[in-house]
Design an enzyme around this catalytic site. Sequence first.
Site, PDB file in Angstrom:
ATOM      1  N   LYS A  15       0.598  -1.014   0.100  1.00  0.00           N
ATOM      2  CA  LYS A  15      -0.091   0.136   0.178  1.00  0.00           C
ATOM      3  C   LYS A  15       0.547   0.842  -0.078  1.00  0.00           C
ATOM      4  O   LYS A  15       2.087   1.209   0.804  1.00  0.00           O
ATOM      5  CB  LYS A  15      -0.623  -0.116   1.103  1.00  0.00           C
ATOM      6  CG  LYS A  15      -2.186   0.551   1.152  1.00  0.00           C
ATOM      7  CD  LYS A  15      -3.173   0.051   0.917  1.00  0.00           C
ATOM      8  CE  LYS A  15      -4.489   1.133   0.340  1.00  0.00           C
ATOM      9  NZ  LYS A  15      -5.711   0.665   0.688  1.00  0.00           N
ATOM     10  N   GLY A  28     -20.125   6.638   5.982  1.00  0.00           N
ATOM     11  CA  GLY A  28     -19.876   7.137   4.628  1.00  0.00           C
ATOM     12  C   GLY A  28     -21.055   6.468   3.528  1.00  0.00           C
ATOM     13  O   GLY A  28     -20.371   5.420   3.284  1.00  0.00           O
ATOM     14  N   VAL A  29     -21.332   7.305   2.284  1.00  0.00           N
ATOM     15  CA  VAL A  29     -22.072   7.310   1.454  1.00  0.00           C
ATOM     16  C   VAL A  29     -21.457   7.655   0.504  1.00  0.00           C
ATOM     17  O   VAL A  29     -21.333   8.322  -0.758  1.00  0.00           O
ATOM     18  CB  VAL A  29     -22.846   7.413   1.539  1.00  0.00           C
ATOM     19  CG1 VAL A  29     -24.047   6.432   2.251  1.00  0.00           C
ATOM     20  CG2 VAL A  29     -23.350   8.600   1.968  1.00  0.00           C
ATOM     21  N   GLY A  30     -19.719   7.383   0.155  1.00  0.00           N
ATOM     22  CA  GLY A  30     -18.685   8.021  -1.131  1.00  0.00           C
ATOM     23  C   GLY A  30     -18.250   6.525  -1.912  1.00  0.00           C
ATOM     24  O   GLY A  30     -19.977   6.212  -2.437  1.00  0.00           O
TER      25      GLY A  30
HETATM   26  P1  NAD Z   1     -14.450   7.718  -1.004  1.00  0.00           P
HETATM   27  O1  NAD Z   1     -13.434   8.841   0.290  1.00  0.00           O
HETATM   28  O2  NAD Z   1     -15.165   7.614  -1.520  1.00  0.00           O
HETATM   29  O3  NAD Z   1     -16.213   7.227   0.792  1.00  0.00           O
HETATM   30  C1  NAD Z   1     -15.604   7.805   1.960  1.00  0.00           C
HETATM   31  C2  NAD Z   1     -17.282   8.475   2.488  1.00  0.00           C
HETATM   32  O4  NAD Z   1     -16.719   8.500   3.831  1.00  0.00           O
HETATM   33  C3  NAD Z   1     -17.022   9.890   1.833  1.00  0.00           C
HETATM   34  O5  NAD Z   1     -18.023  10.147   1.564  1.00  0.00           O
HETATM   35  C4  NAD Z   1     -16.298  10.607   3.444  1.00  0.00           C
HETATM   36  O6  NAD Z   1     -17.177  11.907   3.399  1.00  0.00           O
HETATM   37  C5  NAD Z   1     -17.301   9.887   4.250  1.00  0.00           C
HETATM   38  N1  NAD Z   1     -16.453  10.120   5.457  1.00  0.00           N
HETATM   39  C6  NAD Z   1     -15.437  10.452   5.807  1.00  0.00           C
HETATM   40  N2  NAD Z   1     -14.984  10.605   7.338  1.00  0.00           N
HETATM   41  C7  NAD Z   1     -16.267  10.215   7.747  1.00  0.00           C
HETATM   42  C8  NAD Z   1     -16.710  10.303   9.422  1.00  0.00           C
HETATM   43  N3  NAD Z   1     -16.505  10.919  10.438  1.00  0.00           N
HETATM   44  N4  NAD Z   1     -18.340   9.846   9.560  1.00  0.00           N
HETATM   45  C9  NAD Z   1     -18.978   9.993   8.139  1.00  0.00           C
HETATM   46  N5  NAD Z   1     -18.839   9.495   7.087  1.00  0.00           N
HETATM   47  C10 NAD Z   1     -17.127  10.219   6.843  1.00  0.00           C
HETATM   48  O7  NAD Z   1     -14.331   6.514   0.199  1.00  0.00           O
HETATM   49  P2  NAD Z   1     -14.632   5.244  -0.444  1.00  0.00           P
HETATM   50  O8  NAD Z   1     -13.935   4.302  -2.139  1.00  0.00           O
HETATM   51  O9  NAD Z   1     -15.746   4.436  -0.971  1.00  0.00           O
HETATM   52  O10 NAD Z   1     -13.752   4.255   0.312  1.00  0.00           O
HETATM   53  C11 NAD Z   1     -14.471   4.120   1.933  1.00  0.00           C
HETATM   54  C12 NAD Z   1     -13.222   2.843   2.887  1.00  0.00           C
HETATM   55  O11 NAD Z   1     -13.555   1.655   1.499  1.00  0.00           O
HETATM   56  C13 NAD Z   1     -12.399   3.641   2.386  1.00  0.00           C
HETATM   57  O12 NAD Z   1     -11.481   2.638   4.435  1.00  0.00           O
HETATM   58  C14 NAD Z   1     -11.155   2.616   1.666  1.00  0.00           C
HETATM   59  O13 NAD Z   1      -9.930   2.430   1.951  1.00  0.00           O
HETATM   60  C15 NAD Z   1     -12.583   1.377   2.253  1.00  0.00           C
HETATM   61  N6  NAD Z   1     -11.740   0.552   0.222  1.00  0.00           N
HETATM   62  C16 NAD Z   1     -12.173   1.213  -1.125  1.00  0.00           C
HETATM   63  C17 NAD Z   1     -12.319   0.472  -1.931  1.00  0.00           C
HETATM   64  C18 NAD Z   1     -13.019   0.925  -3.178  1.00  0.00           C
HETATM   65  O14 NAD Z   1     -13.172   0.399  -3.967  1.00  0.00           O
HETATM   66  N7  NAD Z   1     -13.148   2.040  -3.154  1.00  0.00           N
HETATM   67  C19 NAD Z   1     -11.263  -1.106  -1.826  1.00  0.00           C
HETATM   68  C20 NAD Z   1     -11.405  -1.709  -0.578  1.00  0.00           C
HETATM   69  C21 NAD Z   1     -11.821  -0.687   0.553  1.00  0.00           C
END
Ligand code: NAD
Length: 356
Positions: A80, A176-178
Site C-alpha cells: 500500500k 460514509g456514502v462515498g
Molecule cells: P470515499 O472517499 O469515496 O467515501 C468515503 C466517505 O466517507 C466520504 O463520503 C466521506 O465524506 C465519508 N466520511 C469520512 N469520514 C466520515 C465520518 N467521520 N463520518 C461519516 N462519513 C465520513 O471512499 P471509498 O472508496 O468509498 O472507500 C471507503 C473505505 O473503503 C476506505 O476505508 C477505503 O480504504 C475502503 N475500500 C475502498 C475500496 C474501493 O474500491 N473504493 C476497496 C477496498 C476498501
Amino acid sequence: MNTYSELDVEGYERVVRCDNDVVGFTAWAAIHDTTLGPALGGCRLWNYTDEQEAFTDVLRLSRGMTYKNALAGLALGGGKSVIRGDPQTIDRRALFENFGRFVDHLGGIYITAEDVNVTLADMEVVAGQTAYVATVGASGNPSPFTAFGVYCALQAAAAQVFGSEDLTGLKVAIQGVGETGGRLAELLVGAGCKIAVADINEDNINRLRHKIEFERIEAEGIIDADCDVFSPCALGGILNAETIPRLRCRIVAGSANNQLLHEQDGEELLRRNILYIPDFAANAGGVINISCEIGQAYDPQKAREKTAAIGNCIRRIIDISTRDKLPTNRVAIALAEEVVAASKGGNSPKTSSTTR
Ligand code: NAD
C-alpha cells in the site's frame, strides 16, 4: 525532485519513504509480503496530522492487503502507499507525476491503484510515469465491485444471525456514502433494506438523495443507531474500546479498511455477540476486479462471479469462528497466513488448529 529513503521495518519486505520539497509532499510505500505475487494495493491521499499517523496507516493497510489478496485467492502480494498532503490545495498533476516516478522506482514489486481521495484521473497521470499501475485499463472503477462484495458478505452474515440470506426488512446504518458506501446503500435498498446514513460530505448525501430514500443521521450518532447491521464505509479505527459498547446492532460489515483499532477489539465484539465480518475479507471485490485485467482479457462477468465467491469465504470464517469460539478477525488472519505459508511450501503451526 523525489528523494528516497529505505526504512527497515520488522515484518515487512520493503518500506520506502519519498520526499518531494518542490511539490510539498511525503509518501510512503510499504510492501508487506510478495510471496503470492507482486504487491497490489491502492494509494491513499490524506492530510495526516503528523508523519507517525501516516506511517502507521501505511503499515496497517499494507498488511491488510496481504490478507485480502490471500483470502481472495489472488496471485498477488500485499502492499500500500500513502501520501501526506492536503487534497484541497496540492497541485494534483505534479503530485501524481512524482508519485508515479516513486512507484516506478520500486521496480514492479508494488502495483498501485486508487484509494481514498485518489481518483482514476490521478492514476492516469501515474500511468504516464510507470507501468506498475492497475485500474487504468478495462476494469475501470473498482468501487462497484467492492460494494457488491460487501453485499455478498452481508448475505452470508445474515444467514448466520437471522437464519436467511434474504435481507428484506433489515435496517442497515451506513457510515460514509462515498464510492463504496453509496453503492452499497443502493444495493441494499434494492434488496428491501431500510437504510440510515451518515456522512460529513453534503455532496455525497445529496447525490444519494436523488437515487434512494434513507434516514439521515448526524455523523456523531451513527455508532449509536438502533439497527440490525452497522456498515463502516468511511475510514479505519471506528471499532474501538469507546465505540464498541455503544453499538446496537447484530452484525458489523462494511467496506472500510482497518475497522478495528486494535486486533483485540474483535474479542469484545465476539463477547457482545456482534458478528464482525473482517474488513479485508468483505471488501476484496475491488482488488478481485483489478486482478481480472492483469495478464488476461478483462471479463466483467467473470469479475462479478469471483467477487460473489466472497460469500463462501465469509461462511468459512463464520463456521470456524463458531466452532472454535474465536473472533472472526483472528480466524480470517489465520486462514490468510495459511495461504501464504502454503505458497512458501511451509506450514504455519500457529494457525493450523483453526482450519482443521
Ligand atoms: P470515499 O472517499 O469515496 O467515501 C468515503 C466517505 O466517507 C466520504 O463520503 C466521506 O465524506 C465519508 N466520511 C469520512 N469520514 C466520515 C465520518 N467521520 N463520518 C461519516 N462519513 C465520513 O471512499 P471509498 O472508496 O468509498 O472507500 C471507503 C473505505 O473503503 C476506505 O476505508 C477505503 O480504504 C475502503 N475500500 C475502498 C475500496 C474501493 O474500491 N473504493 C476497496 C477496498 C476498501
